[in-house]
Design a protein around this motif. Sequence first.
Motif, PDB file in Angstrom:
ATOM      1  N   PRO A 104      -5.180   6.217   8.500  1.00 33.34           N
ATOM      2  CA  PRO A 104      -4.766   7.292   9.407  1.00 33.34           C
ATOM      3  C   PRO A 104      -3.774   6.838  10.476  1.00 33.34           C
ATOM      4  O   PRO A 104      -2.969   7.621  10.924  1.00 33.34           O
ATOM      5  CB  PRO A 104      -6.067   7.745  10.058  1.00 33.34           C
ATOM      6  CG  PRO A 104      -7.158   7.206   9.209  1.00 33.34           C
ATOM      7  CD  PRO A 104      -6.603   6.013   8.493  1.00 33.34           C
ATOM      8  N   GLY A 105      -3.808   5.558  10.855  1.00 34.13           N
ATOM      9  CA  GLY A 105      -2.923   5.079  11.911  1.00 34.13           C
ATOM     10  C   GLY A 105      -1.564   4.625  11.424  1.00 34.13           C
ATOM     11  O   GLY A 105      -0.701   4.286  12.208  1.00 34.13           O
ATOM     12  N   GLY A 106      -1.329   4.640  10.123  1.00 30.97           N
ATOM     13  CA  GLY A 106      -0.065   4.172   9.569  1.00 30.97           C
ATOM     14  C   GLY A 106       1.045   5.188   9.725  1.00 30.97           C
ATOM     15  O   GLY A 106       0.819   6.347  10.032  1.00 30.97           O
ATOM     16  N   GLU A 107       2.281   4.748   9.515  1.00 32.65           N
ATOM     17  CA  GLU A 107       3.437   5.627   9.587  1.00 32.65           C
ATOM     18  C   GLU A 107       3.377   6.712   8.524  1.00 32.65           C
ATOM     19  O   GLU A 107       3.852   7.804   8.704  1.00 32.65           O
ATOM     20  CB  GLU A 107       4.721   4.808   9.405  1.00 32.65           C
ATOM     21  CG  GLU A 107       5.081   3.961  10.596  1.00 32.65           C
ATOM     22  CD  GLU A 107       5.507   4.812  11.785  1.00 32.65           C
ATOM     23  OE1 GLU A 107       6.246   5.795  11.605  1.00 32.65           O
ATOM     24  OE2 GLU A 107       5.098   4.476  12.893  1.00 32.65           O
ATOM     25  N   ALA A 108       2.886   6.368   7.364  1.00 26.01           N
ATOM     26  CA  ALA A 108       2.791   7.324   6.267  1.00 26.01           C
ATOM     27  C   ALA A 108       1.503   7.034   5.519  1.00 26.01           C
ATOM     28  O   ALA A 108       0.917   5.979   5.660  1.00 26.01           O
ATOM     29  CB  ALA A 108       3.987   7.185   5.350  1.00 26.01           C
ATOM     30  N   SER A 109       1.104   7.952   4.711  1.00 28.55           N
ATOM     31  CA  SER A 109      -0.127   7.737   3.980  1.00 28.55           C
ATOM     32  C   SER A 109       0.156   7.473   2.513  1.00 28.55           C
ATOM     33  O   SER A 109       0.723   8.304   1.812  1.00 28.55           O
ATOM     34  CB  SER A 109      -1.034   8.948   4.116  1.00 28.55           C
ATOM     35  OG  SER A 109      -2.186   8.753   3.341  1.00 28.55           O
ATOM     36  N   LEU A 110      -0.232   6.293   2.050  1.00 33.28           N
ATOM     37  CA  LEU A 110      -0.077   5.962   0.638  1.00 33.28           C
ATOM     38  C   LEU A 110      -1.056   6.752  -0.222  1.00 33.28           C
ATOM     39  O   LEU A 110      -0.881   6.826  -1.431  1.00 33.28           O
ATOM     40  CB  LEU A 110      -0.296   4.469   0.410  1.00 33.28           C
ATOM     41  CG  LEU A 110       0.800   3.559   0.920  1.00 33.28           C
ATOM     42  CD1 LEU A 110       0.466   2.110   0.600  1.00 33.28           C
ATOM     43  CD2 LEU A 110       2.140   3.908   0.340  1.00 33.28           C
ATOM     44  N   ALA A 111      -2.028   7.351   0.406  1.00 34.44           N
ATOM     45  CA  ALA A 111      -2.985   8.155  -0.350  1.00 34.44           C
ATOM     46  C   ALA A 111      -2.293   9.314  -1.057  1.00 34.44           C
ATOM     47  O   ALA A 111      -2.794   9.840  -2.043  1.00 34.44           O
ATOM     48  CB  ALA A 111      -4.082   8.672   0.575  1.00 34.44           C
ATOM     49  N   ALA A 112      -1.127   9.701  -0.566  1.00 34.05           N
ATOM     50  CA  ALA A 112      -0.385  10.801  -1.175  1.00 34.05           C
ATOM     51  C   ALA A 112       0.418  10.352  -2.398  1.00 34.05           C
ATOM     52  O   ALA A 112       0.974  11.183  -3.095  1.00 34.05           O
ATOM     53  CB  ALA A 112       0.564  11.415  -0.145  1.00 34.05           C
ATOM     54  N   ILE A 113       0.468   9.062  -2.663  1.00 36.97           N
ATOM     55  CA  ILE A 113       1.230   8.538  -3.793  1.00 36.97           C
ATOM     56  C   ILE A 113       0.246   8.165  -4.892  1.00 36.97           C
ATOM     57  O   ILE A 113      -0.499   7.191  -4.769  1.00 36.97           O
ATOM     58  CB  ILE A 113       2.072   7.315  -3.375  1.00 36.97           C
ATOM     59  CG1 ILE A 113       3.042   7.707  -2.265  1.00 36.97           C
ATOM     60  CG2 ILE A 113       2.824   6.759  -4.582  1.00 36.97           C
ATOM     61  CD1 ILE A 113       3.819   6.553  -1.685  1.00 36.97           C
ATOM     62  N   PRO A 114       0.238   8.918  -5.981  1.00 34.53           N
ATOM     63  CA  PRO A 114      -0.711   8.636  -7.066  1.00 34.53           C
ATOM     64  C   PRO A 114      -0.527   7.235  -7.632  1.00 34.53           C
ATOM     65  O   PRO A 114       0.594   6.813  -7.897  1.00 34.53           O
ATOM     66  CB  PRO A 114      -0.369   9.691  -8.124  1.00 34.53           C
ATOM     67  CG  PRO A 114       0.356  10.766  -7.387  1.00 34.53           C
ATOM     68  CD  PRO A 114       1.076  10.082  -6.265  1.00 34.53           C
ATOM     69  N   GLY A 115      -1.615   6.516  -7.771  1.00 30.02           N
ATOM     70  CA  GLY A 115      -1.572   5.185  -8.366  1.00 30.02           C
ATOM     71  C   GLY A 115      -1.429   4.051  -7.383  1.00 30.02           C
ATOM     72  O   GLY A 115      -1.664   2.894  -7.737  1.00 30.02           O
ATOM     73  N   ALA A 116      -1.011   4.331  -6.162  1.00 29.47           N
ATOM     74  CA  ALA A 116      -0.822   3.262  -5.180  1.00 29.47           C
ATOM     75  C   ALA A 116      -2.182   2.684  -4.784  1.00 29.47           C
ATOM     76  O   ALA A 116      -3.147   3.406  -4.578  1.00 29.47           O
ATOM     77  CB  ALA A 116      -0.107   3.780  -3.944  1.00 29.47           C
ATOM     78  N   LEU A 117      -2.242   1.363  -4.702  1.00 26.16           N
ATOM     79  CA  LEU A 117      -3.477   0.680  -4.328  1.00 26.16           C
ATOM     80  C   LEU A 117      -3.126  -0.466  -3.390  1.00 26.16           C
ATOM     81  O   LEU A 117      -2.825  -1.580  -3.829  1.00 26.16           O
ATOM     82  CB  LEU A 117      -4.202   0.169  -5.578  1.00 26.16           C
ATOM     83  CG  LEU A 117      -5.619  -0.352  -5.360  1.00 26.16           C
ATOM     84  CD1 LEU A 117      -6.529   0.730  -4.790  1.00 26.16           C
ATOM     85  CD2 LEU A 117      -6.186  -0.856  -6.675  1.00 26.16           C
ATOM     86  N   PRO A 118      -3.143  -0.201  -2.088  1.00 30.14           N
ATOM     87  CA  PRO A 118      -2.722  -1.198  -1.113  1.00 30.14           C
ATOM     88  C   PRO A 118      -3.814  -2.213  -0.757  1.00 30.14           C
ATOM     89  O   PRO A 118      -4.199  -2.361   0.392  1.00 30.14           O
ATOM     90  CB  PRO A 118      -2.331  -0.346   0.086  1.00 30.14           C
ATOM     91  CG  PRO A 118      -3.241   0.832   0.004  1.00 30.14           C
ATOM     92  CD  PRO A 118      -3.423   1.093  -1.463  1.00 30.14           C
ATOM     93  N   LEU A 119      -4.309  -2.908  -1.780  1.00 26.07           N
ATOM     94  CA  LEU A 119      -5.291  -3.970  -1.583  1.00 26.07           C
ATOM     95  C   LEU A 119      -4.660  -5.290  -1.973  1.00 26.07           C
ATOM     96  O   LEU A 119      -3.798  -5.339  -2.849  1.00 26.07           O
ATOM     97  CB  LEU A 119      -6.523  -3.719  -2.466  1.00 26.07           C
ATOM     98  CG  LEU A 119      -7.278  -2.414  -2.259  1.00 26.07           C
ATOM     99  CD1 LEU A 119      -8.374  -2.272  -3.302  1.00 26.07           C
ATOM    100  CD2 LEU A 119      -7.841  -2.332  -0.854  1.00 26.07           C
TER     101      LEU A 119
END
Length: 163
Positions: A104-119
Amino acid sequence: MRRALMFLAILLLPVPANSQSAATHMVEVLDMHLAMRAALRAVEVCNEAGFQAGASVVDRFGVEQVTLRSNMGGAHVAETARRKAWTAASFNLPSSDLGSLAGPGGEASLAAIPGALPLAGGLPIVSATGMLLGAIGVAGGGGGENEAKCAKAGLDAIADQLK
């Protein structure tokens, strides 16, 4: 929201070097044998550390080239490794560097990009000329820090051939 969309556009849309677009583009591609060698070495290093892991290598466009899984690796490791590799290739950054954009605190949300996994565990594969060739992702290796080490071992296994 507008700022977030602009940020994503900057990340996802490359700026042309000149104002005219070429009809074709020359790109370097990662050889299938190098992709297999990198994935195998990453899995071996995780196995040596006592983990049943999986590793995936994708090309520069995020298309899967090879995915390997330890004999006893969980059902989730192949898909998770592929998604980490896809994320690293898509952004040309280690997947762990994108974690700040996912919350929630990021500039943008990768949750909106299907397949993205920021781990942690996904690393770009770059040629000696600096061209993105693809990425490697590792999952099931005992946590992100160790998975990133396994992925790095995969890159190290092919480093001489990328020079």
